[in-house]
Design a protein around this motif. Structure first.
Motif, PDB file in Angstrom:
ATOM      1  N   GLY A   1     -12.327 -10.730  -2.366  1.00  0.00           N
ATOM      2  CA  GLY A   1     -13.248 -10.463  -1.835  1.00  0.00           C
ATOM      3  C   GLY A   1     -12.014  -9.255  -0.797  1.00  0.00           C
ATOM      4  N   SER A   2     -10.921  -8.633  -1.071  1.00  0.00           N
ATOM      5  CA  SER A   2     -10.753  -8.199  -0.492  1.00  0.00           C
ATOM      6  C   SER A   2      -9.684  -6.688  -1.612  1.00  0.00           C
ATOM      7  N   GLY A   3      -9.811  -5.529  -1.556  1.00  0.00           N
ATOM      8  CA  GLY A   3      -9.468  -4.349  -2.608  1.00  0.00           C
ATOM      9  C   GLY A   3      -7.742  -4.266  -2.030  1.00  0.00           C
ATOM     10  N   GLY A   4      -7.823  -3.287  -2.912  1.00  0.00           N
ATOM     11  CA  GLY A   4      -6.104  -2.714  -2.226  1.00  0.00           C
ATOM     12  C   GLY A   4      -5.849  -2.418  -1.197  1.00  0.00           C
ATOM     13  N   ALA A   5      -4.810  -1.767  -0.708  1.00  0.00           N
ATOM     14  CA  ALA A   5      -3.795  -1.372   0.556  1.00  0.00           C
ATOM     15  C   ALA A   5      -5.195  -0.776   0.911  1.00  0.00           C
ATOM     16  N   SER A   6      -5.584   0.238   1.060  1.00  0.00           N
ATOM     17  CA  SER A   6      -6.250   0.467   1.969  1.00  0.00           C
ATOM     18  C   SER A   6      -7.779   0.705   0.895  1.00  0.00           C
ATOM     19  N   GLY A   7      -8.474  -0.125  -0.953  1.00  0.00           N
ATOM     20  CA  GLY A   7      -9.868  -0.243  -1.162  1.00  0.00           C
ATOM     21  C   GLY A   7     -10.374   1.398  -1.312  1.00  0.00           C
ATOM     22  N   ASP A   8      -9.109   2.626  -1.933  1.00  0.00           N
ATOM     23  CA  ASP A   8      -9.839   3.887  -1.655  1.00  0.00           C
ATOM     24  C   ASP A   8     -10.154   4.258  -2.908  1.00  0.00           C
ATOM     25  N   GLY A   9     -10.683   4.746  -3.947  1.00  0.00           N
ATOM     26  CA  GLY A   9     -11.066   4.446  -5.164  1.00  0.00           C
ATOM     27  C   GLY A   9     -10.040   5.746  -5.481  1.00  0.00           C
ATOM     28  N   PHE A  10      -9.300   6.422  -5.036  1.00  0.00           N
ATOM     29  CA  PHE A  10      -8.294   7.977  -5.373  1.00  0.00           C
ATOM     30  C   PHE A  10      -6.933   6.704  -4.901  1.00  0.00           C
ATOM     31  N   GLN A  11      -6.902   5.733  -4.757  1.00  0.00           N
ATOM     32  CA  GLN A  11      -5.357   5.274  -4.385  1.00  0.00           C
ATOM     33  C   GLN A  11      -4.314   5.850  -5.227  1.00  0.00           C
ATOM     34  N   GLY A  12      -4.531   6.059  -6.448  1.00  0.00           N
ATOM     35  CA  GLY A  12      -3.387   6.909  -7.467  1.00  0.00           C
ATOM     36  C   GLY A  12      -3.234   7.979  -6.716  1.00  0.00           C
ATOM     37  N   LEU A  13      -3.606   8.863  -6.358  1.00  0.00           N
ATOM     38  CA  LEU A  13      -3.803   9.832  -5.462  1.00  0.00           C
ATOM     39  C   LEU A  13      -2.803   9.953  -4.252  1.00  0.00           C
ATOM     40  N   ASP A  14      -2.982   8.247  -3.678  1.00  0.00           N
ATOM     41  CA  ASP A  14      -2.331   8.662  -2.356  1.00  0.00           C
ATOM     42  C   ASP A  14      -0.912   9.053  -1.687  1.00  0.00           C
ATOM     43  N   PRO A  15      -0.670  10.333  -1.713  1.00  0.00           N
ATOM     44  CA  PRO A  15       0.757  10.757  -1.230  1.00  0.00           C
ATOM     45  C   PRO A  15       1.856   9.175  -0.819  1.00  0.00           C
ATOM     46  N   ASN A  16       1.027   9.160   0.214  1.00  0.00           N
ATOM     47  CA  ASN A  16       2.150   7.750   0.568  1.00  0.00           C
ATOM     48  C   ASN A  16       2.354   6.641   0.476  1.00  0.00           C
ATOM     49  N   ARG A  17       2.212   6.635  -0.880  1.00  0.00           N
ATOM     50  CA  ARG A  17       1.956   5.061  -1.317  1.00  0.00           C
ATOM     51  C   ARG A  17       3.180   4.711  -1.764  1.00  0.00           C
ATOM     52  N   PRO A  18       3.989   3.679  -1.451  1.00  0.00           N
ATOM     53  CA  PRO A  18       5.110   3.524  -1.196  1.00  0.00           C
ATOM     54  C   PRO A  18       6.319   3.147  -2.855  1.00  0.00           C
ATOM     55  N   THR A  19       5.614   3.311  -4.041  1.00  0.00           N
ATOM     56  CA  THR A  19       5.984   2.780  -5.279  1.00  0.00           C
ATOM     57  C   THR A  19       6.072   5.138  -5.375  1.00  0.00           C
ATOM     58  N   LEU A  20       5.951   5.573  -5.017  1.00  0.00           N
ATOM     59  CA  LEU A  20       5.896   7.206  -5.309  1.00  0.00           C
ATOM     60  C   LEU A  20       7.795   7.396  -5.449  1.00  0.00           C
ATOM     61  N   ARG A  21       8.055   8.322  -6.344  1.00  0.00           N
ATOM     62  CA  ARG A  21       9.699   8.570  -6.452  1.00  0.00           C
ATOM     63  C   ARG A  21       9.596  10.252  -6.091  1.00  0.00           C
ATOM     64  N   PRO A  22       9.543  10.817  -5.668  1.00  0.00           N
ATOM     65  CA  PRO A  22       9.062  12.271  -5.581  1.00  0.00           C
ATOM     66  C   PRO A  22      10.662  13.040  -6.222  1.00  0.00           C
ATOM     67  N   LYS A  23      11.959  12.365  -6.210  1.00  0.00           N
ATOM     68  CA  LYS A  23      12.801  12.833  -5.362  1.00  0.00           C
ATOM     69  C   LYS A  23      13.389  12.605  -7.682  1.00  0.00           C
ATOM     70  N   LEU A  24      12.793  11.962  -8.112  1.00  0.00           N
ATOM     71  CA  LEU A  24      13.004  11.143 -10.045  1.00  0.00           C
ATOM     72  C   LEU A  24      11.856  11.777 -10.262  1.00  0.00           C
ATOM     73  N   TYR A  25      11.583  12.592 -10.001  1.00  0.00           N
ATOM     74  CA  TYR A  25      10.008  13.457 -10.808  1.00  0.00           C
ATOM     75  C   TYR A  25      10.587  13.907 -11.944  1.00  0.00           C
ATOM     76  N   TRP A  26      11.268  14.561 -12.028  1.00  0.00           N
ATOM     77  CA  TRP A  26      11.891  15.732 -13.277  1.00  0.00           C
ATOM     78  C   TRP A  26      12.633  14.297 -14.537  1.00  0.00           C
ATOM     79  N   PHE A  27      13.623  13.274 -13.692  1.00  0.00           N
ATOM     80  CA  PHE A  27      14.017  12.787 -14.750  1.00  0.00           C
ATOM     81  C   PHE A  27      13.087  11.472 -14.928  1.00  0.00           C
ATOM     82  N   ASN A  28      11.604  10.783 -14.180  1.00  0.00           N
ATOM     83  CA  ASN A  28      10.647  10.690 -15.232  1.00  0.00           C
ATOM     84  C   ASN A  28       9.994  11.754 -16.586  1.00  0.00           C
ATOM     85  N   ALA A  29       9.908  12.887 -16.042  1.00  0.00           N
ATOM     86  CA  ALA A  29       9.286  13.624 -16.893  1.00  0.00           C
ATOM     87  C   ALA A  29       9.925  13.778 -18.252  1.00  0.00           C
ATOM     88  N   LEU A  30      11.302  14.526 -18.038  1.00  0.00           N
ATOM     89  CA  LEU A  30      12.287  14.178 -19.190  1.00  0.00           C
ATOM     90  C   LEU A  30      12.433  13.344 -20.025  1.00  0.00           C
TER      91      LEU A  30
END
Length: 480
Positions: free
Chosen positions: A259-288
């Protein structure tokens, strides 16, 4: 007799899944097992299945670790800029969304791997389709056709197989076909435009802000997206738990209920700039790392399963150095891994029986024998037309290594060059990419939460049309 039983087995499978009488994974296992007994080869069923599993095991391993790798890349935000760019282009207009799907799938297909293309495309586009209440089979159909056209790249598989089977240069096959394939890609974009206009009339056009504030869905998407309830045997509770783990952090990987969704249930969860799995400091490492992985795959430095295994291990270790976090990431994508790998091994039963009993050989020989003698000088056209059903009902290996040499010999006897036959053989790829024997299509329908039967009913007619456009362009340009 084997010819009739072979066609009957395939027809039974397609009818049952399209009528939703059986799930694809059950149909892929039970129907070939039943027909194996009909053929009188029941005692050898185990051998056929093991042979089929052995042949597809590397593909299953590749998909398992590719899903983990790209799942982690989605979690850490590698593809968020792509999603934002597409959102900016689409502007919540269904027509632009569908065209954007075709363009994104075509661009990502340059890596030559269908499962990679589908994971990135669905991850980027699924939120918009859900929030705008657009038809998800439009997304899967357009993505599959765009990838099918681009799958003819020399490193994509079919062209290399044709070159190997006929002992010609892959460049001599592909380069002259570029104009015809370009026409095919334009046809996909035009079709996407038409389908997009139809979706626009059906759901209307919103501003992006209106789309974003629509009522919350009960599923999170983009991160931890799993297979749909109809595509495989995963219920909403399993999907909810996986999605919540992706969006909510290590402690929530398995805490979901229906009966429940994910953290916020928002359909654009993947764009949530505050989700805890984000690693902005490692962006270029992941891209390379991703660029290096795709480059190594194209250059064939190592087998693809090995590359994704190494890539997934490195991505997990660097982005989530703590063991509990790594376990949470794996758990978040476990349902998708299980569903896709399970479907691949089920397909191995189907292909193992089809090949082991000799059905596929009898079917191919029957089709070749039915070609009238007067069609000999038109073997290029005949090969192109035969590539549609044969690459749909057979694996690429079976068609290119088993049937194509026979067609080439028949063509040579009537003055048709081997290269023309080889070029004609790749025109059926837009349809082939939606074949139940292609493991990547289960990644597509699974992540999009679309039933395979629904996808098949929608895409077949448009994929056949796209293939015929490529064939007609090839003949018109004097390529075939």
């Amino acid at each position: 007799m084997l010819t009739i039983l072979g066609f009957a087995m395939i027809a039974t499978f397609l009818v049952l899944i399209m009528m939703k009488k059986m799930s694809p994974i059950a149909a892929l296992v039970l129907i070939p097992a039943l027909f194996c007994v009909f053929v009188g080869e029941g005692a050898h069923l185990g051998d056929y299945v093991i042979d089929g599993v052995s042949s597809l095991a590397p593909t299953a391993a590749m998909l398992m670790f590719a899903i983990v790798y790209f799942g982690v890349m989605i979690d850490v935000g590698l593809f968020d800029p792509i999603v934002r760019a597409i959102l900016k282009f689409c502007k919540a207009d269904p027509m632009r969304v569908v065209v954007g799907t075709a363009l994104l799938a075509a661009i990502v297909s340059l890596d030559g791997d269908g499962s990679t293309t589908f994971m990135i495309t669905v991850s980027a586009m699924y939120p918009l389709y859900k929030r705008l209440k657009m038809s998800l089979v439009v997304m899967t159909g357009v993505a599959a056709m765009a990838n099918g056209v681009m799958n003819t790249l020399p490193w994509g598989g079919p062209t290399a197989r044709a070159a190997t089977a006929l002992k010609v240069d892959a460049t001599d096959i592909f380069v002259p076909m570029i104009p015809a394939l370009a026409v095919g890609l334009v046809a996909v974009v035009v079709l996407a435009y038409v389908l997009g206009l139809r979706e626009r009339r059906r759901v209307g056009t919103l501003t992006l802000d209106e789309a974003l504030v629509r009522e919350p869905e009960t599923e999170t998407v983009l991160v931890g997206a799993g297979a749909g309830a109809g595509a495989v045997s995963g219920g909403s509770g399993a999907r909810s738990g996986a999605s919540r783990g992706a969006a909510g952090g290590p402690g929530e990987a398995a805490d979901g209920d229906a009966g429940s969704g994910g953290a916020s249930g928002d359909g654009f969860q993947g764009l949530d700039p505050n989700r805890p799995t984000l690693r902005p400091k490692l962006y270029w490492f992941n891209a390379l790392l991703t660029v290096a992985l795709l480059t190594a795959m194209i250059m064939e430095l190592l087998p693809i399963p090995v590359l994704f295994l190494l890539g997934a291990a490195l991505a997990l270790t660097v982005n989530f150095p703590h063991i509990p976090d790594q376990k949470a990431r794996i758990a978040a994508h476990a349902d998708n891994v299980l569903n896709v790998s399970g479907m691949v091994f089920a397909a191995a039963v189907f292909t193992g029986v089809l090949t082991g009993t000799g059905m596929v050989d009898h079917m191919a020989n029957w089709l070749v024998d039915t070609i009238p003698d007067g069609m000999g000088p038109q073997m290029g056209l005949v090969t192109g037309l035969l590539s549609l059903p044969l690459t749909y009902f057979m694996s690429n290996d079976g068609f290119y290594f088993g049937v194509l040499p026979v067609l080439a010999e028949a063509g040579q006897a009537h003055g048709v060059s081997t290269l023309e036959i080889a070029r004609a053989s790749i025109v059926g790829q837009p349809l082939h990419m939606s074949s139940p024997l292609v493991p990547a299509v289960y990644v597509l329908v699974g992540m999009a939460k679309v039933e395979f039967g629904d996808h098949t009913r929608f895409v077949v007619k448009w994929a056949v049309l796209t293939s015929l456009v490529i064939l007609a362009a090839g003949i018109l340009f004097g390529i075939i």
